[in-house]
Design an enzyme around this catalytic site. Structure first.
Site, PDB file in Angstrom:
ATOM      1  N   GLU A 180     -16.597  66.653  54.779  1.00 33.45           N
ATOM      2  CA  GLU A 180     -17.703  66.713  53.817  1.00 33.45           C
ATOM      3  C   GLU A 180     -18.521  67.980  54.053  1.00 33.45           C
ATOM      4  O   GLU A 180     -19.158  68.118  55.098  1.00 33.45           O
ATOM      5  CB  GLU A 180     -18.603  65.472  53.956  1.00 33.45           C
ATOM      6  CG  GLU A 180     -19.854  65.508  53.105  1.00 33.45           C
ATOM      7  CD  GLU A 180     -19.560  65.768  51.637  1.00 33.45           C
ATOM      8  OE1 GLU A 180     -19.993  66.814  51.129  1.00 33.45           O
ATOM      9  OE2 GLU A 180     -18.871  64.935  51.005  1.00 33.45           O
ATOM     10  N   CYS A 202     -21.364  55.651  36.302  1.00 32.35           N
ATOM     11  CA  CYS A 202     -22.139  54.613  35.617  1.00 32.35           C
ATOM     12  C   CYS A 202     -22.275  54.904  34.125  1.00 32.35           C
ATOM     13  O   CYS A 202     -23.205  55.589  33.691  1.00 32.35           O
ATOM     14  CB  CYS A 202     -23.521  54.437  36.233  1.00 32.35           C
ATOM     15  SG  CYS A 202     -24.333  52.946  35.574  1.00 32.35           S
ATOM     16  N   CYS A 225     -23.520  47.621  36.425  1.00 33.81           N
ATOM     17  CA  CYS A 225     -24.362  48.674  35.877  1.00 33.81           C
ATOM     18  C   CYS A 225     -25.766  48.118  35.698  1.00 33.81           C
ATOM     19  O   CYS A 225     -25.991  47.286  34.814  1.00 33.81           O
ATOM     20  CB  CYS A 225     -23.786  49.149  34.542  1.00 33.81           C
ATOM     21  SG  CYS A 225     -24.675  50.566  33.864  1.00 33.81           S
TER      22      CYS A 225
END
Length: 415
Positions: free
Chosen positions: A36, A160, A352
């Site tokens: 990362e 989302c 959601c």
């Protein structure tokens, strides 16, 4: 070959950190590497609230070093290529790391080039996105004086799928507070055909749309943004599927429909990272080719993938990751011990949290079959029907979920 890891994790976002923490809870002697490059870890679900001026951007950020689980090795590099035949990953720093098991979770990237003009306009002037700069969104809302407030989204999968309409509902409320709503038309132009795919949630949201007097324009595919002239250009504009028509300024350019806007909020087109898309581990669409229930790669048995980059037919959310991590953890541990897969499977669960107003929220939870599957734990919060707007759900969104994220999920604890 630089270093060998028992388990190599690509990505230090929600999926990568949760995976490392979960595996180390099972066996703290595991040699785990996390690839990362970012120095900061963000709690992105709160960016909806940041864009509406009701959450601090600073609170969504923590140093990456603070969330890397104790016992894992943080490799400050980005994956550049996958060599599954050699059980290795190459990096942008020119290193190569080998593994016994690989977990691919680098998330997705924004591909602004899919919509010409968007890169030049985004996060400048009246064009904003909570996905890229929620503080700019809040600035746009505060400075908005009326006109057409246009909210839109791309045809690609996005983080989302409900997020582009959450900020619309909050913006409508803010415009009412600031006294400009009576000279504003709020328009949602979406490539979809319904406001939400779950019938119970759709019913509630259509009531919200009616209450807020919002114009829905279905079948609108954003293909170009003219920032200087403030026009969003769409193809396949399906005027037959419009709901609650508003007489806003539009124009035609051949088959294209242009909507003039006084502010534009959009979600950027999203894509798999190039290192995944151009590799052997990708499916035809460029996402990681995994079994939808075991999350194991369909061709390389020691590779798993979860989170936004996984090629799964469900919404890309942190809530989905919460249910995916235990499955991958169990599978890897069982494979290491007995060379068999674990018994838990992933049913496509995602959720959601749809903020519909300051102080109101609906929670859409669903599986691969688009079946509404509310969490029984909600009853402990005295929430009997999460498909209805609730102040308690708003409190969960603003306070409960961030707490659970930093203190439970990223620590590998089941929630």
């Amino acid at each position: 070959m630089d270093t060998h890891f028992e388990i190599l994790i690509v990505g230090g976002g929600t999926a990568g950190i949760m995976m490392a923490a979960s595996l180390l809870k099972e066996d703290n002697k595991l040699k785990i590497g996390i690839l990362e490059p970012a120095e900061t870890h963000y709690y992105q679900p709160a960016w909806t609230l940041v864009g509406a001026g009701t959450y601090s951007y600073e609170k969504t950020a923590r140093p990456m070093a603070s969330v890397i689980p104790k016992g894992a090795t943080w490799l400050r590099e980005a994956a550049a290529g996958f060599e599954p035949g050699k059980h290795a990953v190459t990096t942008d720093a020119g290193h190569s790391y080998s593994y016994d098991y690989l977990v691919v979770a680098p998330g997705l990237v924004y591909d602004l080039e899919q919509v010409p003009g968007l890169a030049e306009a985004l996060d400048k002037g009246v064009v904003c996105s909570n996905y890229t700069d929620p503080e700019h969104t809040w600035k746009v809302l505060r400075e908005f004086k009326g006109g057409t407030a246009l909210f839109t989204q791309p045809t690609t999968p996005i983080k989302c799928g409900g997020a582009p309409q959450k900020i619309m509902y909050l913006a409508d409320s803010y415009f009412r507070k600031s006294g400009v709503r009576d000279r504003t038309e709020v328009v949602f132009a979406t490539p979809g055909t319904v406001i939400f795919g779950i019938p119970e949630i759709k019913k509630t949201l259509m009531d919200v749309v009616d209450r807020k007097d919002i114009n829905l324009r279905f079948g609108y595919k954003l293909v170009r943004v003219d920032g200087p002239n403030q026009i969003a250009w769409y193809e396949f504009a399906d005027h037959e599927k419009e709901y609650n028509h508003k007489d806003i300024k539009t124009e035609q350019d051949g088959e294209l429909t242009g909507i003039h806007f006084d502010m534009l909020h959009t979600a950027p087109p999203s894509a798999p990272p190039a290192c995944v898309r151009d590799s052997e581990i990708a499916n035809e669409s460029g996402w990681v080719d995994v079994d939808p229930h075991t999350l194991r790669h369909n061709r390389f048995p020691n590779i798993f993938s979860l989170g936004d980059v996984a090629g799964l037919p469900t919404a890309k959310t942190g809530a989905a990751i919460r249910k995916q991590v235990p499955v991958v953890t169990e599978n890897i541990m069982r494979l290491r011990e007995a060379n068999i897969l674990g018994s838990p499977t992933y049913n496509g669960y995602s959720s959601c949290p749809l903020v519909t107003d300051y102080g109101k929220m609906v929670l859409a939870e669903f599986d691969y079959d688009n079946k509404f599957t509310p969490d029984p734990k909600l009853r402990q919060l005295l929430i009997s029907d999460s498909s209805k707007e609730s102040w308690r759900l708003w409190i969960l969104k603003k306070y409960g979920l961030p707490y659970l994220y930093w203190n439970k999920m990223l620590k590998g604890k089941a929630v």
